[in-house]
Design a protein around this motif. Structure first.
Motif, short mmCIF file in Angstrom:
data_model
loop_
_atom_site.label_atom_id
_atom_site.label_comp_id
_atom_site.label_asym_id
_atom_site.label_seq_id
_atom_site.Cartn_x
_atom_site.Cartn_y
_atom_site.Cartn_z
N SER A 43 9.95 -1.96 11.09
CA SER A 43 9.54 -1.55 9.73
C SER A 43 10.66 -0.82 9.00
N ASP A 44 11.91 -1.19 9.30
CA ASP A 44 13.04 -0.51 8.66
C ASP A 44 13.55 -1.26 7.44
N TYR A 45 12.85 -2.31 7.03
CA TYR A 45 13.20 -3.02 5.80
C TYR A 45 12.05 -2.90 4.81
N GLN A 46 12.37 -3.08 3.53
CA GLN A 46 11.37 -2.92 2.48
C GLN A 46 10.65 -4.24 2.18
N PRO A 47 9.34 -4.17 1.92
CA PRO A 47 8.57 -5.39 1.64
C PRO A 47 8.76 -5.92 0.24
N ALA A 48 9.50 -5.18 -0.58
CA ALA A 48 9.84 -5.62 -1.93
C ALA A 48 8.59 -5.98 -2.74
N SER A 49 8.65 -7.09 -3.45
CA SER A 49 7.58 -7.40 -4.40
C SER A 49 6.31 -7.92 -3.76
N THR A 50 6.26 -8.06 -2.44
CA THR A 50 4.97 -8.35 -1.82
C THR A 50 4.03 -7.16 -1.98
N PHE A 51 4.56 -6.04 -2.46
CA PHE A 51 3.73 -4.85 -2.71
C PHE A 51 3.00 -4.94 -4.06
N LYS A 52 3.47 -5.77 -4.95
CA LYS A 52 2.90 -5.82 -6.30
C LYS A 52 1.40 -6.15 -6.33
N PRO A 53 0.91 -7.06 -5.47
CA PRO A 53 -0.54 -7.28 -5.46
C PRO A 53 -1.35 -6.03 -5.13
N LEU A 54 -0.75 -5.09 -4.40
CA LEU A 54 -1.45 -3.85 -4.09
C LEU A 54 -1.55 -2.97 -5.32
N VAL A 55 -0.55 -3.05 -6.18
CA VAL A 55 -0.60 -2.31 -7.44
C VAL A 55 -1.74 -2.85 -8.30
N LEU A 56 -1.85 -4.17 -8.38
CA LEU A 56 -2.95 -4.77 -9.15
C LEU A 56 -4.29 -4.41 -8.53
N ALA A 57 -4.38 -4.47 -7.20
CA ALA A 57 -5.64 -4.13 -6.52
C ALA A 57 -6.05 -2.70 -6.83
N SER A 58 -5.09 -1.79 -6.86
CA SER A 58 -5.41 -0.40 -7.16
C SER A 58 -5.87 -0.24 -8.60
N ALA A 59 -5.24 -0.98 -9.50
CA ALA A 59 -5.65 -0.93 -10.91
C ALA A 59 -7.08 -1.40 -11.07
N LEU A 60 -7.42 -2.50 -10.44
CA LEU A 60 -8.77 -3.05 -10.54
C LEU A 60 -9.78 -2.13 -9.85
N GLU A 61 -9.43 -1.63 -8.68
CA GLU A 61 -10.36 -0.82 -7.91
C GLU A 61 -10.67 0.50 -8.60
N ASN A 62 -9.66 1.07 -9.26
CA ASN A 62 -9.84 2.37 -9.90
C ASN A 62 -10.28 2.25 -11.36
N GLY A 63 -10.48 1.02 -11.83
CA GLY A 63 -10.87 0.84 -13.23
C GLY A 63 -9.84 1.44 -14.16
N SER A 64 -8.57 1.28 -13.80
CA SER A 64 -7.50 1.93 -14.55
C SER A 64 -7.33 1.32 -15.94
N GLU A 65 -6.73 2.12 -16.81
CA GLU A 65 -6.53 1.71 -18.20
C GLU A 65 -5.06 1.76 -18.57
N THR A 66 -4.72 0.98 -19.56
CA THR A 66 -3.36 1.01 -20.09
C THR A 66 -3.16 2.31 -20.86
N GLN A 67 -1.96 2.52 -21.34
CA GLN A 67 -1.67 3.71 -22.13
C GLN A 67 -2.50 3.73 -23.42
#
Length: 761
Positions: free
Chosen positions: A383-407
């Motif tokens: 685990s000494d390398y970065q997963p890079a943009s495979t993390f982006k779906p987790l950002v979207l999942a968090s936005a949807l899960e938290n009912g987040s809003e834009t600015q």
């Protein structure tokens, strides 16, 4: 007195002297005295033996007798490998068929169940043979042979033989016949480096002891008399004749003892053993699999020192065919293209992969590298390398899960419009962050779907801020990320923490499993005859995000495979959802994707071949330019998945997705970055920044154009820092998020073009 008289006197004196001597002998050696002496000698002998009996204790088992191997098996029960100095797996009597038990008794000691553990006649013969130098003694009982194997040594000495006799008497009093028999069967040497019946059954017939039949058992029992001479594969014609004779002798004795019906005996044929096979070692993927299993057991509280002592039978969840397919796919899609000896870049390439069943959490296949004896660090679990943009779906999942809003206060959904301008400073963050898109390309207003398809950094950087880095981190950890120390800053959107293919396979399997937590597990069972079995914990946990959130992310990622950066893995043969990732400076490239049946993550790492290692660029791998997630990793993934699914599958994702209305785009700051008008092709333009459309709509999926190999990421301008991390030896990039604290950092992550390369022939 004359001479004649003297002569006559002497003649008379001689008989008298003879008579006197005879009388003295008769007086000294009367039958009563001789009998008394005999009894005295007997008493002295018995006393001596009794003294020896009292003085000679039953010792602890010798080190050789208790040494065992660990047996590792595939999920289907076939042997993966054995580890340890002695090929022995001790089994209980319940794992040895009764008729096989009787075969050993018939071969070695027909009176075993009734004797007192010692054959005095045979022992005396053995002592005489030893004293006269005639070599190995015979005539020992099963109890005596067990004592010799378990408590003593194989030395041919009088003292050892006497100890054997005494200890055998004591053992026979303290242990049951069944305990002695199973001990004997488990400690005997059968040839082919097999100690004990379980190892012998595998070595000669390729089955566990419990599956031996009477004919095979009789051969193994006969084998003990001369293991090397009677091994059918190496036996001479004479030896084959002798071992057949002994096999028949064993069966005839069983009939005599009424342990075998004569009619059954008549129908038995000599069971020719299989050809000997080399014991599998730790080469290839075996060492990686064993290491992963041992690590998992250690995490469950089993001391690794205890594992090293042996005696474990560890069955893995690994599917043998899928494991072979994964190795084949890496070889075909990567290794066959590399020239590790002549190309310096190729020499640095390391591949890793983990494949998980999303319904059970079972690790079905794992690729740790070119071979555990050549590169011991497992590329699947490091685990000494970065997963890079495979993390982006987790950002979207968090936005949807938290009912987040834009600015602007609009709820974030897949149709939400964001400004895809490169180097666009995020709004609403205390930490300045303005990541550069790949090749500094700008896209203007794009919806979230297209941003995911093209992996646009600037969109997801703003989304992290909209959700908040703290909430995104909580979602990531809930989904299965194990690096708990990454800072809560906007740069996490670019996957700047450390992760392994194992970790990411669990994360993506959780999305595949509709949000129910999947923790990859490789151990199916771990058993030891002297300990309680280790039962792995349930790999399927609680609901960590809602089903609608997980399924919405899956829908978005399906389009990434069909029309976006992951289209190298697209085929009509299966339904897939996934995401590419390429780290800063191209030191790692990822493809994380899943079908309804499999979640598999493949990664490439650039690892320096110099002493001390270190992370180096993958650019130039196989002379193909930038080695990004949509290239080699995606092709390996596709080849493996097609094979693992036996040519494909019609099973579709069962998605529960809420209807989402298009929303107004978030406010974008005024920047002077070049921005193209929205289009399906990410071609940069010279036009000035333009305001987002006031009435956003869901963009049509982009078509699949042809792309040329892309160039490496542009290096940061003087005074700027990077946002991908990427550096150093280990630690996933180390330190604070690179690129933060500077108004216009570059990212160098795997945006549109980084994941688009032409397929290799």
């Amino acid at each position: 007195m004359g001479r004649a008289e003297a002569r006559r006197a002497g003649q008379h004196a001689a008989p008298r002297a003879a008579k006197e001597r005879k009388s003295l002998i008769r007086r000294l050696f009367t039958w009563k005295k001789m009998l008394g002496t005999f009894f005295a000698l007997c008493l002295l002998t018995m006393g001596g033996l009794f003294a020896v009996y009292l003085m000679v204790p039953v010792p602890d088992a010798n080190a050789q007798a208790v040494m065992q191997s660990n047996v590792y098996k595939y999920g289907d029960g076939t042997i993966l490998t054995r580890t340890g100095q002695v090929n022995r797996e001790i089994v209980g009597l319940d794992k040895i068929p009764v008729e096989v038990q009787h075969a050993f008794v018939a071969a070695e000691n027909k009176s075993f169940y009734n004797d007192n553990g010692v054959d005095f006649k045979g022992t005396a013969r053995g002592l005489l043979n030893t004293l006269s130098g005639k070599g190995k003694q015979g005539g020992s009982t099963i109890t005596q042979q067990y004592v010799k194997n378990y408590f003593l040594t194989q030395d041919q000495t009088v003292s050892r033989k006497l100890k054997e006799l005494v200890i055998a008497l004591k053992v026979d009093q303290k242990m049951s016949k069944n305990e002695i028999l199973v001990g004997y069967i488990n400690t005997s040497y059968y040839g082919r480096q097999a100690y004990g019946i379980q190892a012998a059954a595998q070595a000669y017939y390729g089955v566990d002891a419990v599956k031996l039949n009477v004919s095979q058992g009789a051969y193994l029992a006969a084998l003990l008399q001369a293991p090397s001479q009677y091994d059918w594969a190496a036996a001479s014609a004479t030896s084959k004749r002798l071992v057949k004779q002994r096999w028949n002798y064993v069966l005839d004795n069983m009939v005599e003892k009424k342990w075998l019906d004569s009619s059954e005996r008549a129908g038995l044929k000599f069971p020719v053993p299989q050809e000997p096979k080399a014991a599998p070692g730790m080469e290839g993927q075996t060492g990686y699999l064993v290491e992963a299993a041992n690590d998992e057991l250690a995490a469950q509280g089993v001391d690794k020192a205890d594992i090293a002592k042996g005696g474990w039978t560890i069955t893995l969840n690994i599917d043998r065919k899928k494991q072979q397919q994964l190795v084949k796919s890496v070889d075909a899609q990567l290794e066959s293209k590399l020239d590790r000896k002549k190309n310096k870049t190729d020499a640095t390439v390391q591949a890793g992969a983990t494949s998980v069943d999303p319904k059970t959490g079972h690790v079905l296949a794992l690729y740790g590298g070119v071979g555990a004896t050549e590169h011991w660090i497992s590329n699947a679990t490091r685990s000494d390398y970065q997963p890079a943009s495979t993390f982006k779906p987790l950002v979207l999942a968090s936005a949807l899960e938290n009912g987040s809003e834009t600015q602007d206060g609009e709820k974030i959904g897949t149709a939400t419009k964001y400004d895809g301008t490169s180097k666009r400073p995020v709004v609403g963050s205390d930490t300045p962050f303005a990541p550069q898109n790949e090749d500094d390309r700008s896209y203007g207003p794009v919806d979230v779907q297209k941003a995911m398809d093209l992996s646009i950094n600037s969109v997801f950087a703003q989304m992290v801020v909209d959700v908040s880095p703290a909430k995104v981190k909580r979602t990531a950890l809930a989904l299965g990320m194990r690096d708990k120390d990454f800072p809560e800053r906007p740069a996490i959107t670019l996957g700047t923490m450390g992760a392994s293919t194992w970790d990411m396979a669990g994360v993506y399997a959780t999305l595949d499993n509709h949000g129910k937590k999947v923790t990859p597990t490789i151990v199916k069972s771990a058993e030891h005859r002297d300990r309680k079995p280790v039962t792995p914990p349930d790999a399927i946990g609680k609901q960590v995000i809602s089903r609608q959130t997980a399924d919405t992310v899956t829908e978005v990622l399906q389009d990434v495979v069909k029309n976006g950066s992951g289209r190298a893995a697209y085929t009509d043969a299966y339904h897939a959802a996934g995401k590419t990732g390429t780290a800063e400076k191209n030191v790692s490239a990822w493809f994380a994707a899943y079908t309804p049946q499999l979640a598999t993550v493949v990664a490439l790492y650039g690892e320096s071949t110099k002493e001390g290692g270190g992370q180096v660029t993958l650019t130039g791998t196989a002379n193909s330019g930038r080695a990004n997630g949509g290239g080699f990793p995606a092709r390996i993934w596709a080849d493996y998945t097609l094979g693992a699914l036996n040519g494909g599958s019609d099973v579709e994702f069962d998605l529960d997705i809420a209807d989402s209305e298009p929303v107004e785009p978030s406010v974008t700051p005024t920047t002077e970055s070049p921005t193209p008008s929205p289009s399906d092709s990410p071609t940069p333009t010279e036009s000035a920044t333009k305001e987002p459309s006031p009435t956003p709509t869901r963009s049509a999926p982009p078509t699949t154009p042809t792309f040329e190999p892309t160039t490496p990421t542009t290096e940061p301008a003087p005074g700027q820092t990077t946002s991908g991390g990427g550096g150093g030896n280990g630690g996933g990039g180390g330190g604070a998020d690179p690129g933060e604290g500077s108004p216009t950092p570059t990212a160098g992550e795997d945006d549109p073009e980084s994941d688009r390369v032409p397929l290799l022939p």
